[in-house]
Design a protein around this motif. Sequence first.
Motif, PDB file in Angstrom:
ATOM      1  N   UNK A 102      17.359  11.228  22.460  1.00  0.00           N
ATOM      2  CA  UNK A 102      16.551  11.643  23.661  1.00  0.00           C
ATOM      3  C   UNK A 102      16.452  12.974  23.828  1.00  0.00           C
ATOM      4  N   UNK A 103      17.463  13.653  23.470  1.00  0.00           N
ATOM      5  CA  UNK A 103      17.317  15.139  23.791  1.00  0.00           C
ATOM      6  C   UNK A 103      16.389  15.656  22.694  1.00  0.00           C
ATOM      7  N   UNK A 104      16.164  14.997  21.588  1.00  0.00           N
ATOM      8  CA  UNK A 104      15.371  15.355  20.202  1.00  0.00           C
ATOM      9  C   UNK A 104      13.956  15.071  20.856  1.00  0.00           C
ATOM     10  N   UNK A 105      13.722  13.936  21.601  1.00  0.00           N
ATOM     11  CA  UNK A 105      12.415  13.610  22.068  1.00  0.00           C
ATOM     12  C   UNK A 105      12.230  14.565  23.054  1.00  0.00           C
ATOM     13  N   UNK A 106      13.097  15.087  23.767  1.00  0.00           N
ATOM     14  CA  UNK A 106      12.705  16.273  24.803  1.00  0.00           C
ATOM     15  C   UNK A 106      12.381  17.378  24.310  1.00  0.00           C
ATOM     16  N   UNK A 107      13.149  17.809  23.435  1.00  0.00           N
ATOM     17  CA  UNK A 107      12.956  19.132  22.741  1.00  0.00           C
ATOM     18  C   UNK A 107      11.726  19.096  21.636  1.00  0.00           C
ATOM     19  N   UNK A 108      11.332  18.049  21.199  1.00  0.00           N
ATOM     20  CA  UNK A 108      10.013  17.640  20.612  1.00  0.00           C
ATOM     21  C   UNK A 108       8.763  17.967  21.438  1.00  0.00           C
ATOM     22  N   UNK A 109       8.957  17.532  22.979  1.00  0.00           N
ATOM     23  CA  UNK A 109       7.876  17.571  23.703  1.00  0.00           C
ATOM     24  C   UNK A 109       7.983  19.005  24.202  1.00  0.00           C
ATOM     25  N   UNK A 110       9.046  19.766  24.372  1.00  0.00           N
ATOM     26  CA  UNK A 110       9.057  21.078  24.897  1.00  0.00           C
ATOM     27  C   UNK A 110       8.441  22.000  23.562  1.00  0.00           C
ATOM     28  N   UNK A 111       8.595  21.779  22.525  1.00  0.00           N
ATOM     29  CA  UNK A 111       8.135  22.178  21.272  1.00  0.00           C
ATOM     30  C   UNK A 111       6.523  22.003  21.270  1.00  0.00           C
ATOM     31  N   UNK A 112       6.214  20.836  21.581  1.00  0.00           N
ATOM     32  CA  UNK A 112       4.754  20.743  21.450  1.00  0.00           C
ATOM     33  C   UNK A 112       4.047  21.741  22.800  1.00  0.00           C
ATOM     34  N   UNK A 113       4.898  21.721  23.940  1.00  0.00           N
ATOM     35  CA  UNK A 113       4.149  22.556  25.066  1.00  0.00           C
ATOM     36  C   UNK A 113       4.278  24.022  24.506  1.00  0.00           C
ATOM     37  N   UNK A 114       5.403  24.471  23.934  1.00  0.00           N
ATOM     38  CA  UNK A 114       5.595  25.902  23.611  1.00  0.00           C
ATOM     39  C   UNK A 114       4.202  26.048  22.630  1.00  0.00           C
TER      40      UNK A 114
END
Length: 639
Positions: free
Chosen positions: A377-389
């Motif tokens: 779940x953290x990986x999914x969140x980090x992936x979303x944050x990375x896409x946003x960044x």
Amino acid sequence: MHSLITEVVKLCFDLVKAIGKAYKFVLLYIANTKKMHRHSVLLLFLTIVLLHSGHAKAQDSLSQKKETPAEIKKATNNLERSLIENDNSKIAQNYELLAQELADKEELVKAQEYLFKALEIYTNAKDVAARARVMRNIAKTQEFNNKWRTASKNYKAAAETAINLTNKTLNLNDYNRLKSSGNATLQQKYLNANLLLLKKENKKSEIADAYIQLALLNLKKSDTINAIEAYRQAMPYAKNVPAKVNRIYSNIAKLQAAGKHYDDTVLTIKQLLSEAEKNKDLGIQIEQLRYIATIYFAQNEIEKATDALKESYKIASSSGKTFEAQESLLLLTDYYNSTGNDSISLGLYEEFTKNLDRIILSDHSLTDAKTFKVTEERIRRLESEKMFKDELITRKNSFNYFLLGAMMLLMLFFAFIIKALYSIKTKNKEIALQSLRREMNPHFLFNSLNSVNQFIAQNNELEANKYLTSYSNLMRNTMENSNKDFVTLANETENLTKYLELEHLRFKDKFDFKITVDENLDPDTVWVPNMIVQPHLENAIWHGLRYKETKGLLKMDIVAEGKKIIITIDDDGIGPTKSSELKTHNQRAHESRGLTNTKERMTLLNELYKTKMNFTMTEKQSPKTGTVVKIEFPLIYKP
């Protein structure tokens, strides 16, 4: 809604059966026990209910609560760290590593998901070699998951992308092999061709996969013997991947068991148990001990079967694997119940009940599964944050590029304005220089005309014609060169000579003149400033020699010194001091303008041509009188 009701009814039915069976075992246990505490009976009853309620779906429970392997945990943690660092190169590599670990554990859907993520990064980075590698791995994952059509397409795409000839050939062979799914002989031909290439490149992991593919092909042909042989040939190349080794051994054992070659099956399982023990893989040991028990039961070797189950239960309970311990216990109790040894079954249940708290407390499978889920779940969140960044960075870069482009356009605009201003300034200087060149000394013009008039009045037509001819030649040359900043030394000395000759005609009793040119100078190739020297000659005649009582001498020397030309004008006139005393107001103004003209022209020429021209004027000291003017400018050759 209907399916939900069905599940609830089924669950209730299973629970009723479990309660009935538990009640029966408890009654038997009480009948064989002299003393029984109420709370012990209740605990035993609940334990049996829990165990038997899960018996119908034991395999599902095991699959859902399966322990997360250490390799996958490590790969997941590495991926999480690289996402935090936002390093695309590391992220892509960790996606690949995690996908490989998942594929080795036969979690093919998740493996494919991470491979596609790696492919996206490599595509954006235009890393062709990595892109081809990942596309091949995607195709292999899809093939092992029986998605042959999509696997075929990806093998073809990998072949088209690959830049290495060997990789291109491997992918083309796999593409053609899947296309020839109806022709086993042709498929085997392509597999053998790939095996030769892979062995030449020493790609061990891919060699193992190729042999596994060969085994599966033989199974399609119902050729169990060659399938087992292919699996055995894969074994040495897979020894660095324990999960793959376990799967190969397991497949061999299943094929041997299906052919009722139980002795061979037992031998294979023992080899697998040895590997699992060496790798400290308790899960495989427990699973294979249960499996070898079924083989022993099939051989009617009851003692060995029960010993294997007991060993499986012992490892599971001592290592805190609750669900594995439950499954092994259920298999044992089922056997004892089927043979009427209910007391042994109750004894096993009682032992399990006593150790249940300890087993549960030491069971990390649920915690590991939860931790892994949280990490995912953290990986999914980090992936979303990375896409946003990344999106923000893209927008920021776009704005920066726009700003940079606007600044460059603005700079170009300013440069254009500066260039235009510089051109205007230069043009103005050229116009000013041209105006100064064309500025004639009024005294020279009027005095020349007066001299002509004087010659005519004296009926001296010959002198008048001679003077007028020289004057017209000088004026013509002056007009022809009026738009030139530089002329040849020959042209300049010719004009100066004509000018001095004219002045000598008017003041022949006042001075003689002499012009000398350095032999090292070629008058036809050396350039000098136009009409820079003439004002100084005029000053020497009109303000020095003209007032002298005796006949004077005007000398002009042109010499080369290094990369400079020095023109020296030397007269023995009355000198600037005495001349100033004799001048009228108008004469002072004329002299001042002549020198100013020369200075301005030199300044403009220095600015336009980046030269260093200058002149100095020195009055001779008594008893000698006169003036020395030195003019310096660079030695310039005609292009």
